[in-house]
Design a protein around this motif. Structure first.
Motif, mmCIF file in Angstrom:
data_model
loop_
_atom_site.group_PDB
_atom_site.id
_atom_site.type_symbol
_atom_site.label_atom_id
_atom_site.label_comp_id
_atom_site.label_asym_id
_atom_site.label_seq_id
_atom_site.Cartn_x
_atom_site.Cartn_y
_atom_site.Cartn_z
ATOM 1 N N SER A 273 -1.415 10.634 -7.145
ATOM 2 C CA SER A 273 -2.872 10.713 -7.108
ATOM 3 C C SER A 273 -3.466 9.322 -6.970
ATOM 4 N N CYS A 274 -4.648 9.279 -6.396
ATOM 5 C CA CYS A 274 -5.389 8.024 -6.238
ATOM 6 C C CYS A 274 -6.796 8.254 -6.770
ATOM 7 N N ALA A 275 -7.139 7.531 -7.810
ATOM 8 C CA ALA A 275 -8.468 7.605 -8.394
ATOM 9 C C ALA A 275 -9.296 6.441 -7.867
ATOM 10 N N ALA A 276 -10.400 6.765 -7.209
ATOM 11 C CA ALA A 276 -11.261 5.737 -6.628
ATOM 12 C C ALA A 276 -12.497 5.550 -7.484
ATOM 13 N N SER A 277 -12.893 4.293 -7.653
ATOM 14 C CA SER A 277 -14.133 3.986 -8.350
ATOM 15 C C SER A 277 -14.836 2.867 -7.604
ATOM 16 N N SER B 222 -1.363 7.031 -9.457
ATOM 17 C CA SER B 222 -0.613 7.551 -10.595
ATOM 18 C C SER B 222 0.294 8.676 -10.130
ATOM 19 N N GLY B 223 1.269 9.024 -10.973
ATOM 20 C CA GLY B 223 2.110 10.177 -10.689
ATOM 21 C C GLY B 223 3.443 9.873 -10.059
ATOM 22 N N GLY B 224 3.748 8.618 -9.846
ATOM 23 C CA GLY B 224 5.051 8.272 -9.276
ATOM 24 C C GLY B 224 6.163 8.432 -10.283
ATOM 25 N N GLY B 225 7.366 8.109 -9.842
ATOM 26 C CA GLY B 225 8.499 8.187 -10.750
ATOM 27 C C GLY B 225 9.779 8.500 -10.029
ATOM 28 N N LEU B 226 10.741 8.986 -10.797
ATOM 29 C CA LEU B 226 12.065 9.305 -10.286
ATOM 30 C C LEU B 226 12.191 10.814 -10.109
ATOM 31 N N VAL B 227 12.688 11.230 -8.965
ATOM 32 C CA VAL B 227 12.871 12.660 -8.687
ATOM 33 C C VAL B 227 14.166 12.830 -7.914
ATOM 34 N N GLN B 228 14.806 13.961 -8.097
ATOM 35 C CA GLN B 228 16.055 14.233 -7.394
ATOM 36 C C GLN B 228 15.784 14.662 -5.956
ATOM 37 N N PRO B 229 16.730 14.439 -5.075
ATOM 38 C CA PRO B 229 16.568 14.922 -3.699
ATOM 39 C C PRO B 229 16.278 16.422 -3.676
ATOM 40 N N GLY B 230 15.327 16.791 -2.833
ATOM 41 C CA GLY B 230 14.898 18.178 -2.758
ATOM 42 C C GLY B 230 13.762 18.521 -3.698
ATOM 43 N N ASP C 121 12.664 8.655 1.315
ATOM 44 C CA ASP C 121 11.245 8.616 0.927
ATOM 45 C C ASP C 121 11.008 7.606 -0.197
ATOM 46 N N THR C 122 12.059 7.020 -0.719
ATOM 47 C CA THR C 122 11.924 6.029 -1.775
ATOM 48 C C THR C 122 11.152 4.820 -1.270
ATOM 49 N N ALA C 123 10.082 4.483 -1.983
ATOM 50 C CA ALA C 123 9.218 3.388 -1.561
ATOM 51 C C ALA C 123 8.118 3.195 -2.595
ATOM 52 N N VAL C 124 7.356 2.130 -2.401
ATOM 53 C CA VAL C 124 6.103 1.958 -3.134
ATOM 54 C C VAL C 124 5.005 2.597 -2.291
ATOM 55 N N TYR C 125 4.307 3.531 -2.895
ATOM 56 C CA TYR C 125 3.241 4.263 -2.204
ATOM 57 C C TYR C 125 1.894 3.686 -2.619
ATOM 58 N N SER C 126 1.075 3.377 -1.621
ATOM 59 C CA SER C 126 -0.229 2.771 -1.876
ATOM 60 C C SER C 126 -1.344 3.590 -1.255
ATOM 61 N N CYS C 127 -2.447 3.637 -1.965
ATOM 62 C CA CYS C 127 -3.644 4.338 -1.510
ATOM 63 C C CYS C 127 -4.535 3.349 -0.750
ATOM 64 N N ARG D 280 -11.550 -2.248 4.388
ATOM 65 C CA ARG D 280 -10.429 -1.575 3.727
ATOM 66 C C ARG D 280 -10.282 -2.032 2.280
ATOM 67 N N TYR D 281 -9.846 -1.083 1.478
ATOM 68 C CA TYR D 281 -9.474 -1.377 0.098
ATOM 69 C C TYR D 281 -8.097 -0.778 -0.152
ATOM 70 N N TRP D 282 -7.331 -1.468 -1.029
ATOM 71 C CA TRP D 282 -5.974 -1.027 -1.333
ATOM 72 C C TRP D 282 -5.776 -0.847 -2.834
ATOM 73 N N GLY D 283 -4.958 0.131 -3.173
ATOM 74 C CA GLY D 283 -4.500 0.247 -4.544
ATOM 75 C C GLY D 283 -3.323 -0.679 -4.771
ATOM 76 N N GLN D 284 -2.872 -0.746 -6.022
ATOM 77 C CA GLN D 284 -1.793 -1.674 -6.357
ATOM 78 C C GLN D 284 -0.423 -1.116 -5.999
ATOM 79 N N GLY D 285 -0.366 0.181 -5.772
ATOM 80 C CA GLY D 285 0.894 0.803 -5.390
ATOM 81 C C GLY D 285 1.623 1.407 -6.572
ATOM 82 N N ILE D 286 2.441 2.419 -6.272
ATOM 83 C CA ILE D 286 3.213 3.075 -7.311
ATOM 84 C C ILE D 286 4.595 3.419 -6.759
ATOM 85 N N GLN D 287 5.605 3.254 -7.594
ATOM 86 C CA GLN D 287 6.972 3.460 -7.159
ATOM 87 C C GLN D 287 7.338 4.943 -7.170
ATOM 88 N N VAL D 288 7.926 5.378 -6.066
ATOM 89 C CA VAL D 288 8.523 6.708 -5.979
ATOM 90 C C VAL D 288 9.984 6.516 -5.615
#
Length: 117
Positions: free
Chosen positions: A21-25, A7-15, A89-95, A105-113
């Protein structure tokens, strides 16, 4: 059932800054190496940062000094604080979680930044 939910991804300006965050269960986080990976369009997935069970960290050269990985085993959470963000740094970030003994190994679904003006 093991789940890693980013969680916590989204659009941000340069700088700018963003914290993902990654919540594990379904796992005991203290028994896992944890990492953040990213994949940009047309590129291979790459390691961004990783943190061992004893809190030793390792970062990709491209993010050193800008990103910080941390973990809270009591909350089963892993965080990636990203500062001074760049368009590259724009990418899909995965936990990722890797068991310290079995290496499973386990993977999250990924979140766009997205870093863009």
């Amino acid at each position: 059932q093991v789940q890693l939910v980013e969680s916590g991804g989204g659009l941000v300006q340069p700088g700018g800054s963003l914290r993902v965050s990654c919540a594990a269960s379904g796992i005991i986080l203290s028994r896992y190496f944890m990492g953040w990976y990213r994949q940009a369009p047309g590129k291979q997935r790459e390691l961004v940062a990783e943190i061992a069970t004893w809190n030793s960290t390792n970062y990709a050269d491209s993010v050193k000094g800008r990103f910080t990985i941390s973990r809270d085993n009591t909350k089963n959470m892993v965080y990636l604080q990203m500062n001074s963000l760049k368009p590259e740094d724009t990418a899909v970030y995965s936990c990722n979680a890797q068991h310290i003994a079995t290496m499973r190994r386990y993977w999250g679904q990924g979140i766009q930044v997205t870093v863009s003006s």
